[in-house]
Write a protein that holds these residues in place. Sequence first.
Motif, PDB file in Angstrom:
ATOM      1  N   ASP A 389      -2.948  -0.909  -6.104  1.00 42.21           N
ATOM      2  CA  ASP A 389      -4.280  -1.117  -5.534  1.00 42.21           C
ATOM      3  C   ASP A 389      -5.025  -0.117  -4.858  1.00 42.21           C
ATOM      4  O   ASP A 389      -4.811   0.280  -3.639  1.00 42.21           O
ATOM      5  CB  ASP A 389      -4.051  -2.516  -4.650  1.00 42.21           C
ATOM      6  CG  ASP A 389      -5.352  -3.163  -3.959  1.00 42.21           C
ATOM      7  OD1 ASP A 389      -6.528  -2.388  -4.657  1.00 42.21           O
ATOM      8  OD2 ASP A 389      -5.294  -3.939  -3.313  1.00 42.21           O
ATOM      9  N   ASP A 391      -8.464  -0.124  -5.575  1.00 40.40           N
ATOM     10  CA  ASP A 391      -9.839  -0.617  -5.915  1.00 40.40           C
ATOM     11  C   ASP A 391     -10.524  -0.393  -4.296  1.00 40.40           C
ATOM     12  O   ASP A 391     -10.041  -0.337  -3.440  1.00 40.40           O
ATOM     13  CB  ASP A 391      -9.837  -1.928  -6.330  1.00 40.40           C
ATOM     14  CG  ASP A 391      -9.234  -3.012  -5.445  1.00 40.40           C
ATOM     15  OD1 ASP A 391      -9.551  -3.117  -4.311  1.00 40.40           O
ATOM     16  OD2 ASP A 391      -8.378  -3.814  -6.088  1.00 40.40           O
ATOM     17  N   LYS A 393     -11.998  -3.196  -2.918  1.00 44.88           N
ATOM     18  CA  LYS A 393     -12.227  -4.465  -2.205  1.00 44.88           C
ATOM     19  C   LYS A 393     -10.954  -4.588  -1.434  1.00 44.88           C
ATOM     20  O   LYS A 393      -9.751  -4.574  -1.649  1.00 44.88           O
ATOM     21  CB  LYS A 393     -12.208  -5.375  -3.079  1.00 44.88           C
ATOM     22  CG  LYS A 393     -12.802  -6.703  -2.571  1.00 44.88           C
ATOM     23  CD  LYS A 393     -13.392  -7.752  -3.499  1.00 44.88           C
ATOM     24  CE  LYS A 393     -13.937  -8.850  -3.095  1.00 44.88           C
ATOM     25  NZ  LYS A 393     -14.655  -9.846  -3.777  1.00 44.88           N
ATOM     26  N   SER A 394     -11.240  -4.552   0.182  1.00 44.69           N
ATOM     27  CA  SER A 394      -9.955  -4.352   0.838  1.00 44.69           C
ATOM     28  C   SER A 394      -9.224  -5.558   1.004  1.00 44.69           C
ATOM     29  O   SER A 394      -8.034  -5.503   1.092  1.00 44.69           O
ATOM     30  CB  SER A 394     -10.658  -3.946   2.252  1.00 44.69           C
ATOM     31  OG  SER A 394     -11.451  -4.864   2.847  1.00 44.69           O
ATOM     32  N   THR A 396      -8.855  -7.884  -1.421  1.00 46.37           N
ATOM     33  CA  THR A 396      -8.021  -8.267  -2.693  1.00 46.37           C
ATOM     34  C   THR A 396      -7.624  -7.099  -3.431  1.00 46.37           C
ATOM     35  O   THR A 396      -8.129  -6.071  -3.435  1.00 46.37           O
ATOM     36  CB  THR A 396      -9.424  -8.931  -3.590  1.00 46.37           C
ATOM     37  OG1 THR A 396     -10.327  -9.591  -2.761  1.00 46.37           O
ATOM     38  CG2 THR A 396      -8.996  -9.716  -4.905  1.00 46.37           C
ATOM     39  N   ASN A 397      -6.583  -7.690  -4.217  1.00 50.27           N
ATOM     40  CA  ASN A 397      -5.998  -6.654  -5.333  1.00 50.27           C
ATOM     41  C   ASN A 397      -6.589  -6.921  -6.639  1.00 50.27           C
ATOM     42  O   ASN A 397      -6.237  -8.138  -7.315  1.00 50.27           O
ATOM     43  CB  ASN A 397      -4.442  -6.705  -5.453  1.00 50.27           C
ATOM     44  CG  ASN A 397      -3.949  -6.172  -6.555  1.00 50.27           C
ATOM     45  OD1 ASN A 397      -4.447  -5.726  -7.636  1.00 50.27           O
ATOM     46  ND2 ASN A 397      -2.671  -5.889  -6.109  1.00 50.27           N
TER      47      ASN A 397
HETATM   48 CA   LIG Z   1      -7.946  -3.796  -2.763  1.00 51.28          CA
END
Ligand SMILES: [Ca+2]
Length: 464
Positions: A389, A391, A393-394, A396-397
């Motif tokens: 992960d 990405d 967005k902290s 959410t994966n």
């Molecule tokens: Ca994430």
Amino acid sequence: MKTTLAAATLCLVALTAAGFPFERKGGSPPGVAPKEKRVQYAAWDDVNVIAHGLLQLGQGLKEHVDRTKVQMRDISTKLKLFNRTVAEMGRESQRLRAEGEALAARARGLEDREGQLLNVTAELREKAEEMQRERRAMGERMGRLEERVDGVLQGDAVQPGARNNSDARSIQLMLESQNRRIDDLMERIRLQQEKLDKQNVRIRTLQSQIHQSRQTATPPRGTNDSAQSRVPEQRDSPVDAASDCHELFLRGETASGVYSVRPGAEPFDVYCEMTPEGGWTVIQRRRDGSVDFDRLWEAYEKGFGSLKGEFWLGLEKIHSIARNGGYVLNIKLSDWADDLVSLSLPFQLGGEDTRYSLQIAEVGAFSTLESSLGTDATSGLPFSTHDQDNDQKSDTNCARHLSGGWWFSNCGRSNLNGRYFQSPPPKQRHQRKQGIFWKTWRGRYYPLKSSVMMIAPAAIENKS
Ligand SMILES: [Ca+2]
């Protein structure tokens, strides 16, 4: 056999010469009876001898005939074999002749192309020289103008006035426009120079091909079979290893298909999309859902699928081609009404240490279409998969929440490696959003029909 025949013939001749005993019977005069009887006995002996001789002769002849038959059979078998061999040799020599002619034709074709290229190169060189001359003339004009400006400015210092000021300004404007023209010319010269360099690469490659063709066209006697095996070797030999599809295009390859390239230490196969402008290296293709794209980091790093169908080339390979920048990423998408859209973004792909960060150069503002990937990648957007992960967005994966691996920012802008949905797509939004999508084209919940991602040196885009 000959001796038996000769003996029998001799025997017959002797008997004939002695007079045939039967002929004497009734032919002798009366009154000589005892002698006649003796003659008759002698005649019976003769008959025995003749019969025996004839028997032997018959046997001899039979043996002779049998042996001759066997010999005839042998000879006819050998003749058949010989005929077959002659026919095969005829066919083989025809095949070799055809191959020789094809190779000669190829060599001729290559020579023609070399000639054409030499002409083009000469033209380009002339143009470049012409530009150099123009540049020199410009320089001289600039010099004169500068002198005039200096003169005017000095005049200003001595006798300041509104008229001189306006003269100076107009001259300054002229100078600026001249400067721009010179910059333009310099840019054109640089482009011509690039073209010349590329032509030179092509000429050198063609020359080496001609050389190889000539060597192949005149193989040493008795090794004709090697002529066939040498031609396909050319593409894979280390001398010929190109760094990407565009280099293959510059070397004269114009047919789309699978080729071997070697941008780094190890060669690997790629699919090249050859266009009139140049060669594109295809890095991703979706079109029928035949390949599962929901894979982990290692698969996305190494690549998967089939180059002639759906595939992901692999982050490591893409990085080895585009690590130095100066490349452009072209994306072609289609929806279920078969509408097509195409966008191009100048990019660079970092290595494993940057989690294969995609960095998109911002040339002016992004168009709405481009913004689905461009906006978040201007300062580098790392790649993410279920098991990695990276990405933005902290909580959410994105890869696990959606599907596949992608340069995810906040999960919602684009994902061309999502699940492939046939038409009609599932009704539930939470399923549909796992599909292949491009938010600023058909929206967040529209699973697209196909996508192709390909890369090439940025120069190719300037031409088209
Ligand atoms: Ca994430």
